[in-house]
Design a protein around this motif. Structure first.
Motif, PDB file in Angstrom:
ATOM      1  N   THR A 105     -19.585  10.807   3.973  1.00  0.00           N
ATOM      2  CA  THR A 105     -19.089  11.752   2.968  1.00  0.00           C
ATOM      3  C   THR A 105     -17.883  11.171   2.226  1.00  0.00           C
ATOM      4  N   LEU A 112     -16.474   5.241   0.079  1.00  0.00           N
ATOM      5  CA  LEU A 112     -17.258   4.025   0.310  1.00  0.00           C
ATOM      6  C   LEU A 112     -18.631   4.357   0.909  1.00  0.00           C
ATOM      7  N   GLY A 113     -18.627   5.300   1.844  1.00  0.00           N
ATOM      8  CA  GLY A 113     -19.842   5.630   2.582  1.00  0.00           C
ATOM      9  C   GLY A 113     -20.994   6.049   1.689  1.00  0.00           C
ATOM     10  N   LEU A 124     -23.617  10.667  10.437  1.00  0.00           N
ATOM     11  CA  LEU A 124     -22.781  11.477  11.322  1.00  0.00           C
ATOM     12  C   LEU A 124     -21.803  12.288  10.477  1.00  0.00           C
ATOM     13  N   ARG A 178     -19.085  15.713  10.178  1.00  0.00           N
ATOM     14  CA  ARG A 178     -18.317  16.761  10.853  1.00  0.00           C
ATOM     15  C   ARG A 178     -18.645  18.099  10.176  1.00  0.00           C
ATOM     16  N   ARG A 225     -23.344  19.716   3.580  1.00  0.00           N
ATOM     17  CA  ARG A 225     -22.312  18.740   3.201  1.00  0.00           C
ATOM     18  C   ARG A 225     -22.974  17.502   2.591  1.00  0.00           C
ATOM     19  N   GLY A 275     -21.592  15.659  14.293  1.00  0.00           N
ATOM     20  CA  GLY A 275     -20.793  14.973  15.315  1.00  0.00           C
ATOM     21  C   GLY A 275     -19.458  14.514  14.787  1.00  0.00           C
ATOM     22  N   ILE A 289     -16.484  11.318  15.567  1.00  0.00           N
ATOM     23  CA  ILE A 289     -16.204  10.081  16.317  1.00  0.00           C
ATOM     24  C   ILE A 289     -15.001  10.206  17.260  1.00  0.00           C
ATOM     25  N   GLY A 344     -17.744   3.557   9.142  1.00  0.00           N
ATOM     26  CA  GLY A 344     -16.827   3.628   7.991  1.00  0.00           C
ATOM     27  C   GLY A 344     -15.868   4.795   8.133  1.00  0.00           C
ATOM     28  N   ALA A 345     -16.079   5.629   9.155  1.00  0.00           N
ATOM     29  CA  ALA A 345     -15.233   6.823   9.309  1.00  0.00           C
ATOM     30  C   ALA A 345     -13.816   6.422   9.674  1.00  0.00           C
ATOM     31  N   THR A 376      -8.953   9.163  15.722  1.00  0.00           N
ATOM     32  CA  THR A 376     -10.001   8.765  14.770  1.00  0.00           C
ATOM     33  C   THR A 376     -10.128   7.244  14.669  1.00  0.00           C
ATOM     34  N   THR A 388      -9.369  -2.609   7.228  1.00  0.00           N
ATOM     35  CA  THR A 388      -8.676  -2.800   5.953  1.00  0.00           C
ATOM     36  C   THR A 388      -7.904  -4.121   5.981  1.00  0.00           C
ATOM     37  N   TYR A 391      -1.520   4.597   9.310  1.00  0.00           N
ATOM     38  CA  TYR A 391      -2.916   4.252   8.977  1.00  0.00           C
ATOM     39  C   TYR A 391      -3.245   2.809   9.362  1.00  0.00           C
ATOM     40  N   SER A 432      -9.583  -4.801   0.534  1.00  0.00           N
ATOM     41  CA  SER A 432      -8.211  -4.466   0.110  1.00  0.00           C
ATOM     42  C   SER A 432      -8.265  -3.087  -0.543  1.00  0.00           C
ATOM     43  N   ILE A 456      -9.799  -0.459  -2.684  1.00  0.00           N
ATOM     44  CA  ILE A 456     -11.127  -0.330  -3.291  1.00  0.00           C
ATOM     45  C   ILE A 456     -11.029   0.505  -4.569  1.00  0.00           C
ATOM     46  N   ARG A 473      -6.521   6.916  -6.156  1.00  0.00           N
ATOM     47  CA  ARG A 473      -6.018   5.932  -5.195  1.00  0.00           C
ATOM     48  C   ARG A 473      -4.786   5.217  -5.733  1.00  0.00           C
TER      49      ARG A 473
HETATM   50  N1  NAP Z   1     -10.582   3.367  -0.010  1.00  0.00           N
HETATM   51  C1  NAP Z   1      -9.965   2.223   0.128  1.00  0.00           C
HETATM   52  O1  NAP Z   1      -9.271   1.742  -0.803  1.00  0.00           O
HETATM   53  C2  NAP Z   1     -10.111   1.434   1.408  1.00  0.00           C
HETATM   54  C3  NAP Z   1      -9.544   0.153   1.450  1.00  0.00           C
HETATM   55  C4  NAP Z   1      -9.713  -0.614   2.599  1.00  0.00           C
HETATM   56  C5  NAP Z   1     -10.412  -0.109   3.666  1.00  0.00           C
HETATM   57  N2  NAP Z   1     -10.935   1.153   3.609  1.00  0.00           N
HETATM   58  C6  NAP Z   1     -11.688   1.618   4.773  1.00  0.00           C
HETATM   59  O2  NAP Z   1     -12.979   1.977   4.329  1.00  0.00           O
HETATM   60  C7  NAP Z   1     -13.474   3.059   5.086  1.00  0.00           C
HETATM   61  C8  NAP Z   1     -13.906   4.153   4.153  1.00  0.00           C
HETATM   62  O3  NAP Z   1     -12.796   4.519   3.354  1.00  0.00           O
HETATM   63  P1  NAP Z   1     -12.916   5.655   2.248  1.00  0.00           P
HETATM   64  O4  NAP Z   1     -11.942   5.358   1.182  1.00  0.00           O
HETATM   65  O5  NAP Z   1     -14.337   5.872   1.909  1.00  0.00           O
HETATM   66  O6  NAP Z   1     -12.357   6.893   3.083  1.00  0.00           O
HETATM   67  P2  NAP Z   1     -12.489   8.434   2.778  1.00  0.00           P
HETATM   68  O7  NAP Z   1     -12.992   8.684   1.416  1.00  0.00           O
HETATM   69  O8  NAP Z   1     -11.183   9.029   3.186  1.00  0.00           O
HETATM   70  O9  NAP Z   1     -13.604   8.900   3.823  1.00  0.00           O
HETATM   71  C9  NAP Z   1     -13.398   8.892   5.188  1.00  0.00           C
HETATM   72  C10 NAP Z   1     -14.682   9.263   5.854  1.00  0.00           C
HETATM   73  O10 NAP Z   1     -14.483   9.252   7.280  1.00  0.00           O
HETATM   74  C11 NAP Z   1     -14.961  10.489   7.805  1.00  0.00           C
HETATM   75  N3  NAP Z   1     -14.246  10.853   9.024  1.00  0.00           N
HETATM   76  C12 NAP Z   1     -12.908  10.959   9.197  1.00  0.00           C
HETATM   77  N4  NAP Z   1     -12.647  11.338  10.462  1.00  0.00           N
HETATM   78  C13 NAP Z   1     -13.843  11.464  11.091  1.00  0.00           C
HETATM   79  C14 NAP Z   1     -14.233  11.839  12.402  1.00  0.00           C
HETATM   80  N5  NAP Z   1     -13.318  12.140  13.333  1.00  0.00           N
HETATM   81  N6  NAP Z   1     -15.547  11.849  12.717  1.00  0.00           N
HETATM   82  C15 NAP Z   1     -16.477  11.536  11.782  1.00  0.00           C
HETATM   83  N7  NAP Z   1     -16.173  11.205  10.512  1.00  0.00           N
HETATM   84  C16 NAP Z   1     -14.870  11.167  10.173  1.00  0.00           C
HETATM   85  C17 NAP Z   1     -14.680  11.476   6.696  1.00  0.00           C
HETATM   86  O11 NAP Z   1     -15.420  12.628   6.965  1.00  0.00           O
HETATM   87  P3  NAP Z   1     -14.952  14.065   6.391  1.00  0.00           P
HETATM   88  O12 NAP Z   1     -15.571  14.135   5.039  1.00  0.00           O
HETATM   89  O13 NAP Z   1     -15.514  15.015   7.360  1.00  0.00           O
HETATM   90  O14 NAP Z   1     -13.459  14.070   6.347  1.00  0.00           O
HETATM   91  C18 NAP Z   1     -15.178  10.669   5.510  1.00  0.00           C
HETATM   92  O15 NAP Z   1     -16.556  10.670   5.461  1.00  0.00           O
HETATM   93  C19 NAP Z   1     -12.367   3.453   6.047  1.00  0.00           C
HETATM   94  O16 NAP Z   1     -12.610   2.883   7.291  1.00  0.00           O
HETATM   95  C20 NAP Z   1     -11.123   2.851   5.426  1.00  0.00           C
HETATM   96  O17 NAP Z   1     -10.165   2.536   6.407  1.00  0.00           O
HETATM   97  C21 NAP Z   1     -10.810   1.922   2.503  1.00  0.00           C
END
Ligand code: NAP
Length: 509
Positions: free
Chosen positions: A21, A24-25, A45, A47, A57, A92, A94, A119-120, A135, A161, A236, A262, A264, A280
């Motif tokens: 959700t 990136l996912g 998976l 929540r 969702r 579920g 994580i 990716g969560a 988490t 990251t 974080y 880095s 995204i 962002r």
């Molecule tokens: N965005 C960036 O610039 C960036 C840069 C480098 C690395 N990353 C890494 O890339 C990945 C994805 O980032 P993103 O930007 O797409 O993040 P995001 O938009 O904040 O999404 C986070 C995702 O993780 C899920 N999540 C959080 N806690 C959880 C739990 N306890 N159980 C199951 N799902 C859970 C969230 O679900 P809900 O919708 O239920 O909250 C959501 O689907 C992360 O690992 C992040 O560290 C991101």
């Protein structure tokens, strides 16, 4: 390896994805379904309070988003059936062992899953320590424990990251963390002790009958304190680093890829250029220009901001899954741009100014166009602190005196502005390690992966799986793809999500 073999690899595969959700996912989910409709199943998976809301969702937050338009057009009325057949929502979390799944579901999953993509994460820099730990650290441990139960697992891809590197300077290599390693000389990290510290803090808070607000504040402060004690700038990245350590230690002999992107940014090419979710880090600059209420930013114009479009990250994810399938060991990839095609804040600033000069945004309550002012950049925290002191703290002090003279008639306003001031100062401290980052991410491993891809132009591979930042003209990307997204965003959206922007805008006295 070429695009066809990458696409072919996913045929008949069952993939468990966490974080679908998120930003990136969902781009990953869309891409897999678009390039390989014969993928067997994607278990997502989610929540939610029950199975029905998990399904909802996915409909609202994943398949209902604009990036699925290409697939909707392809399948027409059959889109819904295609999604039903391919996507299986999995209720579920994580944070819990076995993600809180019942035995039957767990057995079904562990007997079928070929690939796990984790990716969560909680991506909030100053998240409560207990939440971030559960988490990003324990969550990774639970994913790893589940992976060990999977009878036909080919690989586990974990998204981390690049900023697990903290505030290191110079060339930063794609090296794994050793268990207990820290970024501060003379310290050693014991993850078990961190678990106990969180437990004890929870007990103490309960014993003191703390309010939810106090509990949140204590836990947030604890995270930042622990992070800084070991040399990381925030909760974080500290917890993401610990997640990597645990994964490295517990993975056993199954293939693990740790991908470290880095910052995204929006989609460069496909399926929808410019698409992004949330506001962002670098987007605060763009919003500042667009609305002309945000007059300064903390960044050294000559320093490199490491950004990478989300579709490139997804492409690197898919290619690395194929490259390391059924291969023992752990591989680490920086999915970054600073080494191959660095973009400076100056480029961003110029492109943004040029865009809004050519396409003046409507500003103000009456929609009147306002002359564009150049944004002011500060290259040091001391510089911005001084500016803040003169521009905001001094007037605040004067307001305080006037308030006293008026017997507290302006108390509400004074308290609100003081709170905002403190909030901005906290954000400055939190963002500084990113906007003043002086490191350069070496991506030699990723370069080898790029070289392993067949360069046959007729093979469509450039279109399907490009993850080479050298192909990006940053000025053109910002001007034509990334910035225009913000010119149409409503003020309300900015106010809801614009972090630093909201704070600074609301500081104006
Ligand atoms: N965005 C960036 O610039 C960036 C840069 C480098 C690395 N990353 C890494 O890339 C990945 C994805 O980032 P993103 O930007 O797409 O993040 P995001 O938009 O904040 O999404 C986070 C995702 O993780 C899920 N999540 C959080 N806690 C959880 C739990 N306890 N159980 C199951 N799902 C859970 C969230 O679900 P809900 O919708 O239920 O909250 C959501 O689907 C992360 O690992 C992040 O560290 C991101």
């Amino acid at each position: 390896m070429d695009a066809d073999s990458v696409v072919g690899y996913f045929r008949g595969k069952t993939i468990l994805i966490t974080g679908s959700t998120g930003f990136l996912g969902k781009v990953l989910v869309e891409k897999i379904l678009r390039v390989q409709p014969d993928v067997k199943k994607l278990f997502l998976l989610i929540r939610a309070s029950n199975a029905e809301s998990a399904k909802l969702r996915i409909q609202n937050e994943v398949t209902g988003t604009a990036i699925f338009q290409v697939l909707k057009e392809k399948y027409g009325l059959g889109f819904h059936n295609f999604i039903e057949e391919k996507i299986c929502p999995l209720l579920g979390d994580i944070m819990y062992e076995n993600f809180g799944l019942d035995t039957a579901k767990l057995r079904e999953l562990s007997n079928n899953v070929d690939i796990i993509v984790n990716g969560a994460a909680t991506t909030n820099f100053s998240e409560r320590y207990d939440v971030a730990f559960d988490t990003n650290v324990l969550g990774t441990k639970h994913v790893c424990a589940f992976a060990k139960k999977c009878t036909r697992l080919k690989m586990l891809l974990h998204v981390s990251t690049a900023y697990v590197a903290g505030e290191q300077m110079g060339i930063i290599q794609e090296k794994p963390f050793l268990m207990g390693e820290t970024l501060r000389v003379g310290t050693h990290l014991d993850i078990e002790s961190e678990i106990n510290l969180i437990k004890d803090t929870r007990i103490e808070l309960k014993a003191n009958c703390s309010t939810e607000k106090d509990e949140r504040k204590t836990m947030k402060e604890l995270g930042l304190k622990r992070a800084r004690q070991f040399g990381w700038p925030n909760t974080y990245v500290f917890t993401k680093a610990m997640g990597e350590m645990l994964l490295g230690q517990l993975r056993g002999d199954f293939p693990v890829v740790i991908l470290r992107p880095s910052m995204i940014t929006s989609i460069l090419k496909e399926p929808l250029p410019g698409w992004i979710e949330g506001i962002r880090t670098i987007d605060s600059v763009i919003i500042g220009y667009a609305k002309q209420t945000f007059s300064f930013f903390l960044a050294d114009l000559d320093s490199i901001m490491d950004v990478i479009p989300v579709d490139m990250v997804v492409n690197a994810m898919m290619v690395s899954m194929v490259a390391h399938s059924e291969e023992q060991g752990q591989s680490i990839y920086h999915v970054t741009s600073s080494m191959r095609n660095p973009a400076t804040y100056a480029v961003l600033s110029k492109s943004v100014h040029r865009y809004f000069f050519d396409n003046p945004p409507c500003i103000g309550r009456n929609g009147r166009r306002v002359r564009l002012k150049k944004m002011r950049f500060f290259s040091t925290v001391t510089g911005i602190r001084l500016y803040m002191a003169i521009k905001y703290k001094l007037p605040l002090k004067m307001l305080r005196l006037v308030n006293i003279a008026l017997c507290g008639a302006l108390s509400r306003r004074f308290n609100k502005l003081s709170k905002n001031y403190r909030f901005v100062m906290q954000l400055i401290e939190l963002y500084a390690p990113f906007s003043l980052f002086k490191g350069c991410f070496d991506d030699m491993n990723l370069e080898r992966l790029r070289m392993a891809m067949n360069k046959d132009q007729n093979n469509n591979e450039a279109y399907y799986f490009d993850f080479d930042p050298r192909s990006i003209d940053w000025d053109n990307y910002f001007y034509t793809v990334h910035v225009p997204v913000y010119s149409n965003t409503s003020v309300t959206e900015f106010y809801l999500t614009g972090g630093l922007y909201i704070a600074v805008a609301s500081l104006e006295l």
